[in-house]
Design a protein around this motif. Structure first.
Motif, PDB file in Angstrom:
ATOM      1  N   TYR A  73     -19.469  14.696  28.992  1.00  0.00           N
ATOM      2  CA  TYR A  73     -18.711  14.367  30.193  1.00  0.00           C
ATOM      3  C   TYR A  73     -18.553  15.619  31.057  1.00  0.00           C
ATOM      4  O   TYR A  73     -18.274  16.707  30.547  1.00  0.00           O
ATOM      5  CB  TYR A  73     -17.325  13.836  29.845  1.00  0.00           C
ATOM      6  N   GLU A  92     -17.150  17.260  35.106  1.00  0.00           N
ATOM      7  CA  GLU A  92     -15.954  17.245  35.954  1.00  0.00           C
ATOM      8  C   GLU A  92     -15.825  15.919  36.710  1.00  0.00           C
ATOM      9  O   GLU A  92     -14.716  15.413  36.889  1.00  0.00           O
ATOM     10  CB  GLU A  92     -15.973  18.422  36.927  1.00  0.00           C
ATOM     11  N   ALA A  93     -16.947  15.355  37.139  1.00  0.00           N
ATOM     12  CA  ALA A  93     -16.908  14.068  37.846  1.00  0.00           C
ATOM     13  C   ALA A  93     -16.348  12.975  36.933  1.00  0.00           C
ATOM     14  O   ALA A  93     -15.553  12.130  37.374  1.00  0.00           O
ATOM     15  CB  ALA A  93     -18.305  13.693  38.348  1.00  0.00           C
ATOM     16  N   LYS A  94     -16.753  12.981  35.674  1.00  0.00           N
ATOM     17  CA  LYS A  94     -16.251  11.972  34.730  1.00  0.00           C
ATOM     18  C   LYS A  94     -14.766  12.208  34.444  1.00  0.00           C
ATOM     19  O   LYS A  94     -13.991  11.260  34.341  1.00  0.00           O
ATOM     20  CB  LYS A  94     -17.062  12.002  33.429  1.00  0.00           C
ATOM     21  N   ILE A  95     -14.360  13.461  34.338  1.00  0.00           N
ATOM     22  CA  ILE A  95     -12.937  13.762  34.132  1.00  0.00           C
ATOM     23  C   ILE A  95     -12.126  13.224  35.310  1.00  0.00           C
ATOM     24  O   ILE A  95     -11.083  12.588  35.125  1.00  0.00           O
ATOM     25  CB  ILE A  95     -12.714  15.279  33.946  1.00  0.00           C
ATOM     26  N   THR A  96     -12.613  13.444  36.522  1.00  0.00           N
ATOM     27  CA  THR A  96     -11.936  12.940  37.721  1.00  0.00           C
ATOM     28  C   THR A  96     -11.843  11.414  37.683  1.00  0.00           C
ATOM     29  O   THR A  96     -10.792  10.833  37.987  1.00  0.00           O
ATOM     30  CB  THR A  96     -12.673  13.404  38.995  1.00  0.00           C
ATOM     31  N   GLU A  97     -12.920  10.771  37.282  1.00  0.00           N
ATOM     32  CA  GLU A  97     -12.935   9.308  37.156  1.00  0.00           C
ATOM     33  C   GLU A  97     -11.878   8.836  36.155  1.00  0.00           C
ATOM     34  O   GLU A  97     -11.126   7.890  36.417  1.00  0.00           O
ATOM     35  CB  GLU A  97     -14.332   8.857  36.718  1.00  0.00           C
ATOM     36  N   MET A 135      -9.215  10.457  35.197  1.00  0.00           N
ATOM     37  CA  MET A 135      -7.886  10.777  35.720  1.00  0.00           C
ATOM     38  C   MET A 135      -7.403   9.726  36.720  1.00  0.00           C
ATOM     39  O   MET A 135      -6.205   9.589  36.957  1.00  0.00           O
ATOM     40  CB  MET A 135      -7.886  12.160  36.379  1.00  0.00           C
ATOM     41  N   GLN A 136      -8.308   8.976  37.289  1.00  0.00           N
ATOM     42  CA  GLN A 136      -7.954   7.941  38.261  1.00  0.00           C
ATOM     43  C   GLN A 136      -7.862   6.548  37.641  1.00  0.00           C
ATOM     44  O   GLN A 136      -7.532   5.587  38.327  1.00  0.00           O
ATOM     45  CB  GLN A 136      -8.967   7.946  39.415  1.00  0.00           C
ATOM     46  N   ARG A 146      -3.666   8.994  31.585  1.00  0.00           N
ATOM     47  CA  ARG A 146      -4.277   9.940  32.525  1.00  0.00           C
ATOM     48  C   ARG A 146      -3.652  11.323  32.348  1.00  0.00           C
ATOM     49  O   ARG A 146      -2.909  11.809  33.199  1.00  0.00           O
ATOM     50  CB  ARG A 146      -4.121   9.432  33.951  1.00  0.00           C
ATOM     51  N   ARG A 158      -4.867  15.081  31.702  1.00  0.00           N
ATOM     52  CA  ARG A 158      -6.066  15.921  31.738  1.00  0.00           C
ATOM     53  C   ARG A 158      -6.283  16.671  30.425  1.00  0.00           C
ATOM     54  O   ARG A 158      -7.417  16.770  29.939  1.00  0.00           O
ATOM     55  CB  ARG A 158      -6.005  16.897  32.920  1.00  0.00           C
ATOM     56  N   GLU A 173      -9.645  16.324  28.268  1.00  0.00           N
ATOM     57  CA  GLU A 173     -10.457  17.500  27.933  1.00  0.00           C
ATOM     58  C   GLU A 173     -10.534  17.707  26.427  1.00  0.00           C
ATOM     59  O   GLU A 173     -11.577  18.124  25.905  1.00  0.00           O
ATOM     60  CB  GLU A 173      -9.893  18.744  28.631  1.00  0.00           C
TER      61      GLU A 173
END
Length: 192
Positions: A71, A73-78, A80-81, A87, A89, A93
């Motif tokens: 995963y 950063e884009a997947k982490i952002t997804e 988190m939303q 949600r 972080r 992580e």
């Protein structure tokens, strides 16, 4: 029919208790899933996680260890939303980090399942609990596993989390002796 007292507050908890909780799990991916779910429970009620478990499965690619380990950063952002999961972080992580650690372990020739079950030489520990008040939040085994996991670089794996994990995956049978599942789970132990 008597069941563990904690499982009487909702139909979802009853179903989880009656079909899944405490059944020995030997599949690495299923063990990893339980670890991540228990890790996400930290600071929350189990019912919160149980009610979101389908959402977790979808959000985390059915807990495919290889996918989670990669995963970005884009997947982490997804994630988190995604209101359907927790949600946090640090927990997201930690799931990624822990997937990477499992892959490292497996690259060295040791499956996550073999690693976890090695602590009890493949045996289920019978808690022999008369009631819920006898169930600890941690013990020497969860302390030992926590210490070793942290040494290996795992994150968000405190002793209380690991104890709950050990109960969930059937390494510790903490069904109350009077619970109908206590004997059923003991029978499952012999069949594996």
């Amino acid at each position: 029919m008597h069941r563990c007292i904690w499982a009487n507050s909702s139909k979802s908890e009853e179903k989880y208790h009656d079909e899944e909780w405490g059944v020995p799990v030997y599949d690495s991916q299923k063990l990893f899933r339980k670890l991540i779910l228990d890790m996400n429970q930290a600071g929350l009620s189990w019912s919160t996680i149980l009610n979101k478990s389908d959402n977790f499965d979808a959000a985390y690619d059915n807990f495919n260890i290889e996918k989670i380990a990669h995963y970005d950063e884009a997947k982490i952002t997804e994630l988190m939303q995604d209101a359907g999961i927790i949600r946090n972080r640090r927990k997201i992580e930690a799931a990624i980090n822990n997937a990477q650690k499992v892959l490292e372990m497996e690259a060295s020739g040791l499956s996550f399942s073999d690693y976890i079950w090695e602590f009890t030489q493949g045996k289920v520990i019978d808690g022999k609990r008369k009631n819920v008040n006898e169930v600890p939040v941690s013990n020497e085994l969860s302390d030992e596993i926590t210490k070793d996991l942290k040494k290996k670089g795992f994150k968000f794996v405190g002793s209380t989390t690991i104890y709950a994990f050990l109960q969930a995956v059937g390494i510790i049978n903490d069904h109350e002796i009077a619970c109908f599942r206590y004997r059923e789970v003991k029978e499952l132990e012999r069949n594996f």
